[in-house]
Design an enzyme around this catalytic site. Sequence first.
Site, short mmCIF file in Angstrom:
data_model
loop_
_atom_site.label_atom_id
_atom_site.label_comp_id
_atom_site.label_asym_id
_atom_site.label_seq_id
_atom_site.Cartn_x
_atom_site.Cartn_y
_atom_site.Cartn_z
N ASN A 11 0.89 -1.15 0.00
CA ASN A 11 0.00 0.00 0.00
C ASN A 11 0.93 1.21 0.00
O ASN A 11 1.74 1.36 0.92
CB ASN A 11 -0.83 -0.07 1.29
CG ASN A 11 -1.35 1.27 1.76
OD1 ASN A 11 -1.60 2.16 0.96
ND2 ASN A 11 -1.53 1.39 3.08
N LYS A 13 0.10 4.27 0.36
CA LYS A 13 -0.47 5.35 1.18
C LYS A 13 -0.58 6.65 0.36
O LYS A 13 -0.85 6.60 -0.82
CB LYS A 13 0.34 5.56 2.45
CG LYS A 13 0.58 4.27 3.22
CD LYS A 13 1.07 4.53 4.62
CE LYS A 13 1.42 3.20 5.27
NZ LYS A 13 1.46 3.27 6.71
N GLU A 101 -5.11 3.27 9.42
CA GLU A 101 -5.18 4.74 9.32
C GLU A 101 -6.61 5.21 9.01
O GLU A 101 -7.02 6.29 9.41
CB GLU A 101 -4.17 5.24 8.28
CG GLU A 101 -2.74 5.11 8.83
CD GLU A 101 -1.67 4.84 7.80
OE1 GLU A 101 -1.87 5.12 6.61
OE2 GLU A 101 -0.60 4.31 8.20
C1 PEP Z 1 0.84 -0.39 6.36
O1 PEP Z 1 0.68 0.81 6.48
O2 PEP Z 1 -0.12 -1.13 6.06
C2 PEP Z 1 2.17 -0.95 6.57
C3 PEP Z 1 2.26 -2.25 6.70
O3 PEP Z 1 3.21 -0.07 6.64
P1 PEP Z 1 4.73 -0.36 7.12
O4 PEP Z 1 5.19 -1.64 6.47
O5 PEP Z 1 5.49 0.81 6.62
O6 PEP Z 1 4.69 -0.48 8.59
#
Ligand code: PEP
Length: 275
Positions: A11, A13, A101
């Site tokens: 993802n 984001k 989030e």
């Molecule tokens: C996420 O936001 O779904 C995620 C897994 O991020 P990170 O790997 O950066 O913790």
Amino acid sequence: MACRKWYMGTNTKMYKTIADTNRFVSDLCTLTADIPREKFELFVIPSYTTLDQAGRNRDSRLLKLGAQNMCWEEQGQFTGEISPLMLREVGCDLVMIGHSERRHIFMETDEMERAKVRSALEHGFTALLCIGETEEEKAAGRTAEVLRRQLETGLRDVEIPQLNRVWVAYEPVWAIGVNGKPITIAYADEMLSAIREILCDIFGVSGEDVPIFYGGSVNPENAVPLSRCRDINGLFIGRSAWDAEKFNRLIRQVLESRMQEDSDACGRSHEQRKE
Ligand code: PEP
């Protein structure tokens, strides 16, 4: 477990412009093109504005594309939301629902996630439901209860024939992102197995076939040990996957370890047959 299909996805984001995403997606397709896709699925979930062009740029046999959220309604007075019809128009394959989030910054509830899962399935998407406990819930010993509630409510409208389009990502809120705390493999293993048990409580034996992913600060050090958990079917990655070369290396690292595991298991069963 090692012979089952394995999934890896990211993802991105609220990062990456259209140009960045195009480059990322086409580099990822080129770099991973030699990996057979019968037992491996790769997916990217970029921001809405990039989906149309990324959809045209990727090879759909090599890479599935997802949206980061979706409204449960097709149209209406929902300013700022995106409709399933709009996502279908840009060739989206899957929709992520209930990312931490969304739940914790934008205050989405389990009931909202349930409506989104139902709508995503009705519109032909794969629904990727994200679940996970906060640090406070973990400290209060409420993790199992939280995971059960998120799964029971989020998947309440899912019919067994639709289950082949449901994926679950276990993403403990306290382990995600730049401020995420490290997770132990033993804890991840225990929670992933608890999730499998809840899925089987809800759907009977069909719950065995729902892919479960782990997400939350996956990196080159913990990816292989995490991939050896008993009830895991894939890794869902943020920051460590946003560079195509690094993501490709991570994918190969995990797939090689899984191949090694498979051949060790074959060797062991061959030895047992000889005895
Ligand atoms: C996420 O936001 O779904 C995620 C897994 O991020 P990170 O790997 O950066 O913790």
